[in-house]
Each structure stands twice: as C-alpha cells, then as structure tokens.
Design an enzyme around this catalytic site. Structure first.
Site: not given
Length: 155
Positions: A46-47
């Site tokens: 997600c990062t």
C-alpha cells in the site's frame, strides 16, 4: 455487491479526507477521476502504491485528472501515513466501509488458510460524466501507477 465495470455509473460518495475537510465524487464531475482502493495505510504494498501515485501526481494533474486513494483507515491514520511518506494524493477515509461495499471491493480474502474480509486492491478510472471507463482488479503494484497514467492520457 456486484462488481462494477466499464459503463456503470460510479457510486457517489462524500468522505472525510486527510488534512481535514471532505472529498466527494460529485464535486469532481467534469473531470476524470482515478480512484484507487487499497487495504491499509503503512503496509508494504500500500505504501509503494501511494508513493507511486504521488510520484506521478503532477502528470495526473497536468492531464486534468483528480487522484484519490481510499481505504477503511481513519483520517488520523491517513494524516500520519501521508506525512511519513510525503504523499501528495488525496486520501479518503471509509471507516464505515460504505464505499468499499458500493464498489464491490470489500471481499473475502484468504491468507495462510485463514479467511477474512478486506479491501481488494482495485483502481477505477472514472469518466468526467461519472461513468466507469476502466477497472484494474487485484492490482500488482509494480508499474501500476504508470499503466493508469497511460490509460488517462488515452482518454
């Protein structure tokens, strides 16, 4: 809820966002929108995805496209996430999970044989009239933001 696809009307929403205030899909009518759903702030994939979209944010803006990341995390979590990674994309907080359900991305997942409910990483390209142009399901992060930008430029 059934999956949404090209030609379907994108469900409207108004959600709190990072940095305060709120964001709604209807307020963006007249311009294309990239809406990327992701499972959780500050996790590896997600990062990487949020950083990738942030890195191309100027190019999306130059193409006249609004860029929104959406997860069930709180605004407070989004604020920390954005600050920690210098994110420039808008992050919408769907804590009640109404939007992830409306878009059909809140699904049963499985990890090491354990079943649980979560967000399936999915990106929607929404036309200026509010209909869905393209959907990327079960997104693999590497190269995804560039692929979406290419599709945006083809509009």
């Amino acid at each position: 809820m059934a999956r949404l696809g090209p030609g379907d009307v994108a469900p409207d929403f108004e959600l709190p966002r990072d940095g305060g205030g709120s964001i709604s899909l209807s307020s963006l009518r007249g311009k294309p929108v990239v809406l990327f759903f992701y499972p959780k702030d500050d996790t590896k994939a997600c990062t990487e995805e949020a950083i990738s979209f942030s890195g191309l944010a100027d190019e999306f803006a130059a193409a006249g496209v609004a860029l929104i990341g959406l997860s069930p995390d709180s605004v407070k979590q989004h604020d920390r996430f954005a600050k920690k990674h210098n994110l420039t994309v808008t992050l919408a907080a769907d804590e009640e999970k109404n939007v992830v359900n409306a878009y059909g991305v809140w699904v049963e997942k499985s990890l090491y044989g354990r079943k649980y409910m979560g967000v399936e990483r999915t990106t929607f390209l929404i036309n200026p009239d509010g209909t869905i142009n393209q959907v990327w399901e079960k997104v693999r992060v590497a190269g995804h933001a560039s692929e979406v930008l290419t599709a945006v430029k083809a509009l």
